[in-house]
Design a protein around this motif. Structure first.
Motif, PDB file in Angstrom:
ATOM      1  N   SER B  12      -5.593  14.459  19.409  1.00  0.00           N
ATOM      2  CA  SER B  12      -6.347  15.425  18.593  1.00  0.00           C
ATOM      3  C   SER B  12      -7.545  14.698  18.214  1.00  0.00           C
ATOM      4  O   SER B  12      -7.277  13.648  17.597  1.00  0.00           O
ATOM      5  N   ILE B  13      -8.700  15.416  18.206  1.00  0.00           N
ATOM      6  CA  ILE B  13      -9.913  14.736  18.025  1.00  0.00           C
ATOM      7  C   ILE B  13     -10.768  15.642  17.351  1.00  0.00           C
ATOM      8  O   ILE B  13     -10.585  16.795  16.953  1.00  0.00           O
ATOM      9  N   GLN B  14     -11.797  15.148  16.576  1.00  0.00           N
ATOM     10  CA  GLN B  14     -12.801  16.110  16.083  1.00  0.00           C
ATOM     11  C   GLN B  14     -13.812  16.192  16.847  1.00  0.00           C
ATOM     12  O   GLN B  14     -14.358  15.375  17.718  1.00  0.00           O
ATOM     13  N   GLU B  15     -14.624  17.336  16.680  1.00  0.00           N
ATOM     14  CA  GLU B  15     -15.670  17.603  17.718  1.00  0.00           C
ATOM     15  C   GLU B  15     -16.600  16.539  17.407  1.00  0.00           C
ATOM     16  O   GLU B  15     -16.859  16.226  16.631  1.00  0.00           O
ATOM     17  N   GLY B  16     -17.351  16.198  18.562  1.00  0.00           N
ATOM     18  CA  GLY B  16     -18.250  15.195  18.683  1.00  0.00           C
ATOM     19  C   GLY B  16     -17.804  13.740  19.132  1.00  0.00           C
ATOM     20  O   GLY B  16     -18.514  13.082  19.739  1.00  0.00           O
ATOM     21  N   GLU B  17     -16.603  13.748  18.924  1.00  0.00           N
ATOM     22  CA  GLU B  17     -15.859  12.393  19.268  1.00  0.00           C
ATOM     23  C   GLU B  17     -15.839  12.565  20.959  1.00  0.00           C
ATOM     24  O   GLU B  17     -15.710  13.579  21.648  1.00  0.00           O
ATOM     25  N   ILE B  76     -14.173  12.370  28.340  1.00  0.00           N
ATOM     26  CA  ILE B  76     -15.036  13.485  27.932  1.00  0.00           C
ATOM     27  C   ILE B  76     -15.738  12.918  26.520  1.00  0.00           C
ATOM     28  O   ILE B  76     -15.352  12.790  25.596  1.00  0.00           O
ATOM     29  N   THR B  77     -17.161  13.066  26.950  1.00  0.00           N
ATOM     30  CA  THR B  77     -17.943  12.675  25.949  1.00  0.00           C
ATOM     31  C   THR B  77     -18.564  13.940  25.170  1.00  0.00           C
ATOM     32  O   THR B  77     -18.576  14.902  25.485  1.00  0.00           O
ATOM     33  N   ALA B  78     -18.717  13.540  23.695  1.00  0.00           N
ATOM     34  CA  ALA B  78     -19.288  14.442  22.772  1.00  0.00           C
ATOM     35  C   ALA B  78     -18.351  15.728  22.946  1.00  0.00           C
ATOM     36  O   ALA B  78     -19.159  16.956  23.177  1.00  0.00           O
ATOM     37  N   SER B  79     -17.285  15.605  22.704  1.00  0.00           N
ATOM     38  CA  SER B  79     -16.350  16.682  22.690  1.00  0.00           C
ATOM     39  C   SER B  79     -16.674  18.073  21.920  1.00  0.00           C
ATOM     40  O   SER B  79     -17.416  17.888  21.037  1.00  0.00           O
ATOM     41  N   ARG B  80     -16.360  19.095  22.508  1.00  0.00           N
ATOM     42  CA  ARG B  80     -16.499  20.524  21.609  1.00  0.00           C
ATOM     43  C   ARG B  80     -15.304  21.372  21.398  1.00  0.00           C
ATOM     44  O   ARG B  80     -14.336  21.056  22.318  1.00  0.00           O
ATOM     45  N   ALA B  81     -15.126  22.014  20.453  1.00  0.00           N
ATOM     46  CA  ALA B  81     -13.937  22.741  20.441  1.00  0.00           C
ATOM     47  C   ALA B  81     -13.531  23.485  21.698  1.00  0.00           C
ATOM     48  O   ALA B  81     -12.336  23.647  21.967  1.00  0.00           O
ATOM     49  N   ALA B  82     -14.483  23.906  22.367  1.00  0.00           N
ATOM     50  CA  ALA B  82     -14.022  24.744  23.827  1.00  0.00           C
ATOM     51  C   ALA B  82     -13.525  23.799  24.767  1.00  0.00           C
ATOM     52  O   ALA B  82     -12.796  24.354  25.768  1.00  0.00           O
ATOM     53  N   ASP B  83     -13.520  22.343  24.536  1.00  0.00           N
ATOM     54  CA  ASP B  83     -12.498  21.465  25.271  1.00  0.00           C
ATOM     55  C   ASP B  83     -11.336  21.656  25.233  1.00  0.00           C
ATOM     56  O   ASP B  83     -10.591  20.739  26.034  1.00  0.00           O
ATOM     57  N   GLN B 111      -6.595  18.549  21.719  1.00  0.00           N
ATOM     58  CA  GLN B 111      -7.044  19.574  20.696  1.00  0.00           C
ATOM     59  C   GLN B 111      -8.546  18.909  20.084  1.00  0.00           C
ATOM     60  O   GLN B 111      -8.509  17.892  19.529  1.00  0.00           O
ATOM     61  N   VAL B 112      -9.599  19.731  20.191  1.00  0.00           N
ATOM     62  CA  VAL B 112     -10.675  19.524  19.467  1.00  0.00           C
ATOM     63  C   VAL B 112     -10.975  20.261  18.349  1.00  0.00           C
ATOM     64  O   VAL B 112     -11.151  21.628  18.410  1.00  0.00           O
TER      65      VAL B 112
END
Lengths: 111, 114
Positions: B12-17, B76-83, B111-112
């Motif tokens: 589980s990460i934040q968007e952008g991570e 996956i770089t610069a993750s997005r919620a859609a990932d 989970q992003v």
């Protein structure tokens, strides 16, 4: 264009009933075809694969069978379903070096 | 039989991570592939890396392969919620290139958070 069709999307069947899931591909000839099953929250388990018409290889001994009556048709069957046959069934075909294309899957619940 | 083991099982990460998932396998391979599965849907092919390749890129995806350690990683770089999805590695054993049997790992659920 190359596409894969799998149906039905969902199925609820009683224990002891027969099963027939169909998968067809378009836009290619003599594809390698595969049936996978996915239990909830798990990875995919290879059930059967076929490299040509009438050629079926089974990976896991079980209550299921597969057939390939036509070049682009792959059928998964059972004569009598068990509760343990519940799962998400996916058909796939190999698209050479581009990897594999999967169908949208059939969620089977045996009750 | 299942060959791959994936780590972590859930992330589980934040968007952008950035998100990194690892996969290990047991026997020599012809190639290794990564797939994505949205909840309750079919799998989508992301990237294929051959046994003689060490790194491959596709958009925001970077895959590495270390055949000496029998492991691979998906970044996956610069993750997005859609990932948000489950990610699976799958291998084609050496000697199975004709049949093309894909053997899957158990997957990593990503989970992003927006």
């Amino acid at each position: 264009s190359q596409t894969i069709h799998q149906w039905p999307a969902t199925l609820v069947q009683p224990v002891g009933s027969p099963l027939s899931l169909e998968c067809t591909v378009e836009g290619t000839s003599n594809p390698n075809l595969y049936w996978y099953r996915q239990a909830a929250g798990r990875g995919l388990q290879l059930l059967f694969y076929s490299v040509g018409i009438g050629q079926i290889s089974s990976e896991v001994p079980q209550n299921l069978s597969a057939s390939r009556p036509q070049d682009r048709q792959f059928i998964l069957s059972s004569k009598k379903l068990l509760l343990s046959d519940s799962g998400f069934y996916l058909c796939a075909w190999r698209v050479g070096a581009r990897g594999y294309t999967f169908g949208s899957g059939t969620r089977l619940t045996v009750v | 039989s299942q060959q791959g083991e994936e780590d972590p099982q859930a992330l589980s990460i934040q968007e952008g991570e950035n998100a990194t998932m690892n996969c290990s396998y047991k026997t020599s391979i012809n190639n290794l592939q990564w797939y994505r599965q949205n909840s309750g849907r079919g799998l989508v092919h992301l990237i294929l890396i051959r046994s003689n390749e060490r790194e491959k890129h596709s958009g925001r995806l970077r895959v590495t392969l270390d055949t000496s350690k029998k492991s691979s990683s998906l970044l996956i770089t610069a993750s997005r919620a859609a990932d948000t999805a489950s990610y699976f590695c799958a291998t084609v054993h050496l000697g199975s290139s004709n049949t093309g049997k894909l053997i899957f790992g158990q997957g990593t659920t990503l989970q992003v958070k927006p």
